[in-house]
Scaffold this motif. Structure first.
Motif, PDB file in Angstrom:
ATOM      1  N   LEU A 185      31.729  31.511 -33.748  1.00  0.00           N
ATOM      2  CA  LEU A 185      32.247  30.177 -34.032  1.00  0.00           C
ATOM      3  C   LEU A 185      33.422  30.296 -34.992  1.00  0.00           C
ATOM      4  O   LEU A 185      33.353  31.033 -35.980  1.00  0.00           O
ATOM      5  CB  LEU A 185      31.159  29.298 -34.661  1.00  0.00           C
ATOM      6  CG  LEU A 185      29.838  29.204 -33.891  1.00  0.00           C
ATOM      7  CD1 LEU A 185      28.872  28.293 -34.637  1.00  0.00           C
ATOM      8  CD2 LEU A 185      30.050  28.732 -32.471  1.00  0.00           C
ATOM      9  N   LEU A 186      34.498  29.582 -34.696  1.00  0.00           N
ATOM     10  CA  LEU A 186      35.697  29.594 -35.527  1.00  0.00           C
ATOM     11  C   LEU A 186      35.864  28.265 -36.233  1.00  0.00           C
ATOM     12  O   LEU A 186      35.498  27.215 -35.703  1.00  0.00           O
ATOM     13  CB  LEU A 186      36.932  29.882 -34.666  1.00  0.00           C
ATOM     14  CG  LEU A 186      36.904  31.171 -33.839  1.00  0.00           C
ATOM     15  CD1 LEU A 186      38.205  31.306 -33.051  1.00  0.00           C
ATOM     16  CD2 LEU A 186      36.676  32.394 -34.708  1.00  0.00           C
ATOM     17  N   ASP A 187      36.444  28.311 -37.433  1.00  0.00           N
ATOM     18  CA  ASP A 187      36.683  27.062 -38.158  1.00  0.00           C
ATOM     19  C   ASP A 187      37.871  26.326 -37.540  1.00  0.00           C
ATOM     20  O   ASP A 187      38.631  26.859 -36.741  1.00  0.00           O
ATOM     21  CB  ASP A 187      36.872  27.311 -39.652  1.00  0.00           C
ATOM     22  CG  ASP A 187      38.176  28.021 -39.989  1.00  0.00           C
ATOM     23  OD1 ASP A 187      38.979  28.284 -39.075  1.00  0.00           O
ATOM     24  OD2 ASP A 187      38.388  28.317 -41.176  1.00  0.00           O
ATOM     25  N   ASP A 188      38.022  25.072 -37.923  1.00  0.00           N
ATOM     26  CA  ASP A 188      39.086  24.246 -37.346  1.00  0.00           C
ATOM     27  C   ASP A 188      40.437  24.515 -37.979  1.00  0.00           C
ATOM     28  O   ASP A 188      41.472  24.273 -37.356  1.00  0.00           O
ATOM     29  CB  ASP A 188      38.764  22.756 -37.515  1.00  0.00           C
ATOM     30  CG  ASP A 188      37.623  22.322 -36.605  1.00  0.00           C
ATOM     31  OD1 ASP A 188      37.479  22.921 -35.527  1.00  0.00           O
ATOM     32  OD2 ASP A 188      36.891  21.397 -36.976  1.00  0.00           O
ATOM     33  N   ALA A 189      40.440  25.009 -39.195  1.00  0.00           N
ATOM     34  CA  ALA A 189      41.698  25.107 -39.942  1.00  0.00           C
ATOM     35  C   ALA A 189      42.457  26.388 -39.636  1.00  0.00           C
ATOM     36  O   ALA A 189      43.498  26.378 -38.980  1.00  0.00           O
ATOM     37  CB  ALA A 189      41.413  24.993 -41.440  1.00  0.00           C
ATOM     38  N   GLY A 190      41.929  27.501 -40.102  1.00  0.00           N
ATOM     39  CA  GLY A 190      42.688  28.736 -39.999  1.00  0.00           C
ATOM     40  C   GLY A 190      42.234  29.692 -38.935  1.00  0.00           C
ATOM     41  O   GLY A 190      42.755  30.789 -38.806  1.00  0.00           O
ATOM     42  N   GLY A 191      41.232  29.303 -38.155  1.00  0.00           N
ATOM     43  CA  GLY A 191      40.772  30.194 -37.116  1.00  0.00           C
ATOM     44  C   GLY A 191      40.004  31.388 -37.625  1.00  0.00           C
ATOM     45  O   GLY A 191      40.109  32.484 -37.063  1.00  0.00           O
TER      46      GLY A 191
END
Length: 254
Positions: A185-191
């Motif tokens: 799972l990746l975050d929305d901001a910085g990947g």
């Protein structure tokens, strides 16, 4: 055999009868005949999403007889949770029809959601850094789970004649066991990687057991040409011999 590729379903799916009481217990409707489904495993399992009084939960279902060990996944997630963001298992059980695992949602979104597929130059290095973090963080000493070559050959399905002489171990780590792109799972901001899911295969093995499959899955999800980017972001030179071996081992059963 070739391991089939799992996918995001087109819409809601039927909830197995044996799972409906579990869904109701965790805030779903009493007769939950259908629910939004976020993932269909080509081996036969389904992951349903449930939003209710307990927040967002995921209910994984494995029909009896399919090669999805949700009991192992529950045990391994609880072990790994001491060091990494992995699903918080709130219930696991089984009936004659199959087994289930209920966990709380993690932050972030699957690395194969459309906006990440459209941005592989961001997503691929983030996946690599995430896998390196997993390998560097989970402790080999004291890990009770094995994913080494002898263990896997004993459980393989298919011809293993060309797999009896594995290359020497490069670096022993706790592997994810299914390091395909959707399982980070990746975050929305910085990947950056903010969560790891589907841990039924987690165990001690050469890191190339993960790297070979992780780089293979890049082509399935982002198209060709991303392996060098991934390996550079992970911090390792290409290793064609180990990559070839562990991909062939994957093909006879993860």
């Amino acid at each position: 055999m070739n391991i089939p590729i799992s996918q995001v379903p087109d819409g809601p799916l039927a909830v197995p009868v044996a799972l409906r009481e579990v869904v109701h217990r965790w805030g779903g409707p009493a007769e939950a005949a259908v629910l939004p489904a976020v993932w269909v495993n080509a081996l036969g399992g389904t992951t349903f999403a449930l939003d209710g009084a307990h927040g967002r939960l995921f209910c994984k279902w494995a029909p009896a007889g399919v090669a999805l060990d949700l009991a192992a996944e529950a045990t391994k997630a609880r072990w790994a949770a001491r060091w990494l963001p992995v699903p918080d298992v709130v219930e696991h059980g089984a009936a004659a029809e199959g087994s289930w695992l209920v966990s709380r949602a993690l932050p972030g979104r699957s690395a194969v959601e459309p906006d990440w597929i459209a941005r592989p130059a961001t997503a691929v290095p983030a996946l690599a850094r995430g896998l390196r973090r997993l390998h560097d963080t989970l402790p080999v000493a004291g890990c009770p789970f094995d994913w080494g070559v002898p263990y896997r050959l004993e459980r393989a399905v298919g011809d293993t004649g060309g797999l009896q002489d594995p290359p020497p171990v490069d670096r022993l780590v706790v592997c994810h066991g299914d390091a395909c792109c959707p399982n980070t799972l990746l975050d929305d901001a910085g990947g950056e990687a903010v969560g790891f899911v589907d841990l039924a295969g987690l165990g001690v093995a050469d890191r190339w057991a993960d790297l070979a499959v992780a780089t293979l899955s890049l082509g399935w999800n982002y198209g060709p040409g991303w392996e060098a980017t991934f390996l550079a972001a992970y911090g390792v030179d290409p290793d064609p011999v180990r990559t070839d071996y562990y991909r062939r081992l994957w093909d006879v059963g993860p």
